[in-house]
Design an enzyme around this catalytic site. Sequence first.
Site, mmCIF file in Angstrom:
data_model
loop_
_atom_site.group_PDB
_atom_site.id
_atom_site.type_symbol
_atom_site.label_atom_id
_atom_site.label_comp_id
_atom_site.label_asym_id
_atom_site.label_seq_id
_atom_site.Cartn_x
_atom_site.Cartn_y
_atom_site.Cartn_z
ATOM 1 N N HIS A 260 0.814 -1.213 0.000
ATOM 2 C CA HIS A 260 0.000 0.000 0.000
ATOM 3 C C HIS A 260 0.853 1.271 0.000
ATOM 4 O O HIS A 260 0.333 2.352 -0.265
ATOM 5 C CB HIS A 260 -0.993 0.003 1.173
ATOM 6 C CG HIS A 260 -0.407 0.226 2.520
ATOM 7 N ND1 HIS A 260 -0.257 -0.777 3.459
ATOM 8 C CD2 HIS A 260 0.063 1.347 3.122
ATOM 9 C CE1 HIS A 260 0.257 -0.275 4.562
ATOM 10 N NE2 HIS A 260 0.465 1.008 4.382
ATOM 11 N N GLY B 1 -10.107 -23.326 -2.139
ATOM 12 C CA GLY B 1 -11.512 -23.002 -2.342
ATOM 13 C C GLY B 1 -12.418 -23.469 -1.218
ATOM 14 O O GLY B 1 -13.548 -23.900 -1.468
ATOM 15 N N GLY C 70 3.292 6.442 8.657
ATOM 16 C CA GLY C 70 4.629 6.602 8.099
ATOM 17 C C GLY C 70 5.550 5.444 8.427
ATOM 18 O O GLY C 70 6.607 5.296 7.830
ATOM 19 N N ASN C 71 5.131 4.588 9.394
ATOM 20 C CA ASN C 71 5.930 3.416 9.760
ATOM 21 C C ASN C 71 5.743 2.245 8.798
ATOM 22 O O ASN C 71 6.469 1.253 8.894
ATOM 23 C CB ASN C 71 5.574 2.935 11.174
ATOM 24 C CG ASN C 71 6.396 3.614 12.252
ATOM 25 O OD1 ASN C 71 5.883 4.393 13.036
ATOM 26 N ND2 ASN C 71 7.686 3.323 12.278
ATOM 27 N N SER C 72 4.754 2.315 7.924
ATOM 28 C CA SER C 72 4.479 1.201 7.013
ATOM 29 C C SER C 72 5.727 0.790 6.252
ATOM 30 O O SER C 72 6.392 1.616 5.622
ATOM 31 C CB SER C 72 3.405 1.590 5.999
ATOM 32 O OG SER C 72 2.132 1.366 6.514
ATOM 33 N N ASP D 221 0.120 -7.672 1.233
ATOM 34 C CA ASP D 221 0.490 -6.266 1.420
ATOM 35 C C ASP D 221 2.004 -6.097 1.509
ATOM 36 O O ASP D 221 2.509 -5.316 2.316
ATOM 37 C CB ASP D 221 -0.180 -5.668 2.653
ATOM 38 C CG ASP D 221 -0.079 -4.140 2.676
ATOM 39 O OD1 ASP D 221 0.075 -3.542 1.590
ATOM 40 O OD2 ASP D 221 -0.137 -3.543 3.768
ATOM 41 N N ILE E 23 -12.554 -21.988 6.330
ATOM 42 C CA ILE E 23 -12.093 -22.724 7.508
ATOM 43 C C ILE E 23 -12.170 -21.836 8.736
ATOM 44 O O ILE E 23 -12.137 -20.609 8.641
ATOM 45 C CB ILE E 23 -10.646 -23.241 7.338
ATOM 46 C CG1 ILE E 23 -9.699 -22.100 6.939
ATOM 47 C CG2 ILE E 23 -10.585 -24.390 6.352
ATOM 48 C CD1 ILE E 23 -8.245 -22.518 6.819
#
Length: 523
Positions: free
Chosen positions: A149, A312, A254-256, A179, A315
């Site tokens: 992101h 598919g 900003g830590n991402s 991500d 669970i």
Amino acid sequence: MKNWIANFKDKLGRRLIVPVVAIAIVGSFVGYDFVKAMPAKAALAAMASPTTIPLDNNSVGALLSLDQAMETLAARVTPAIVNVTVTSRAKAALAGGDAEDMQQFFERQFGPSGHAFGQMQPRQQPRVEHGLGSGVIISPDGYIVTNNHVVDGATDVRVTMTDRRILPAKVVGTDPLTDLAVIKVDGHDLPNAPWGDSTKLHPGQTVLAFGNPFGFRFTVTRGIVSALNRPNPSSDDARKPGQFIQTDAAINLGNSGGPLVNARGEVVGINTFLISPSGSFSGMGFAIPTQIVRPTVEKLIQFGKVTHGYMGIGISDVTPENSKFFHMSNALGAVVTQVESGSPGAKAGLKVGDVITHLDGHEVSDAGALQVEVGQKNPETTIHLQVLRDGKSLSIPVTLEAMGSRDRADKEAADAGHGKPRWGIGLADITPELREQLQAPRDLHGALVQQVQPGSSADNAGLQSGDVIVEVDRKPVESAAEVQKALSSVPKGQDVLVLVWSNGGNTFRVLHSAEANQGDSGM
């Protein structure tokens, strides 16, 4: 004369009073300053010779050693941290659509910008967005790990090194499901951080979070591992893996993409989101564990993309509360809650209520662990499941598909010419849970309408999410696969009649062919 002399003396006395008073006031200030200087000098003298002395090194040796260790650790890791600045095209969906809905979802759940640490400009920016995140160099030749992101849709990526150099970076590959993303700068002998093993973490261990919160570059915060194996809080896609590391090391916007490291300076996670009512740190930050990060990054570097294995099935965990109903003596494994029609799981014979206890001979602890293991497998791989069904142990082989391949197949089947949707409808099988939510009768069969594309044939016919298609061209249908097959077999240019159950009653609807509509509009 006496009166004049008396008057003169009186006037002279009055004139002399003023300077006498003035002299007295000046004298008092001089005296005050002198008196004031006395305690000040005494205080300075006392400070120079305090009666209380600091604790000696022997008394606080453990704390001093800890401080020194943290300083050494921070000094070792910080050079491998980068500040990631991104310019990207603004998404049209921000004006209304999936992207906006997702942002609104996270704002409702976690507060403004609670899910993404990139500091994006306000949504009124119509054409260009500027983002800010973090990253960690993992190789001396310039490969950098960050979040998807952070660089999603980037047209320009630049990184700032700790020595203040600003370098252009290219996006090597991204994986929206986890991500994660890999970018690269040109360089050699660059400082880098080694991988650690997140499976060896325990709650209470010391961890440090590195990054660039709110644009304050190269910040380090210290905390502990608060919990492990946290599920994914996002409900937009159940296929996204969880297993997040929860930490109280301060993580902010900003830590991402910055690393979470252990006491040895090894990367054990990549910081990705926080949960907060205000959108800023409140003691709950989350990082993607390296058991997911490392294999994903290696595939991105090698192939530029990641293809995930897919069974598919739905669970959930076996719990102490429900284990007895599945003839389990312990709360281990993953219970099958849903089997998608035509999926690898369905073809292999998996059923709702099966408990998957082993994968390729290894014990399955819970649903999250199984999801991660399967997702890291390559498509076309055959995995061997040990399943407990009604108290009996079964061995079931499952050949995985590529995640997303069924979505593409459904789209292609629903499209007719030029890649345009033919009917504009998304379908799903009716599960017991959905039947209960819909308050549908037990004898109702067909396909649930999950989504309707605006302006499509289905939309024009009045179909809505939650409707159930029970007949196509006067023929009963039992599942989403049957409805899809029937709709795709309708000749081009022809309309189709569907019987729809909605709000407790049935109505016939006509789906007009997109080709017929195009022909009419061309006259």
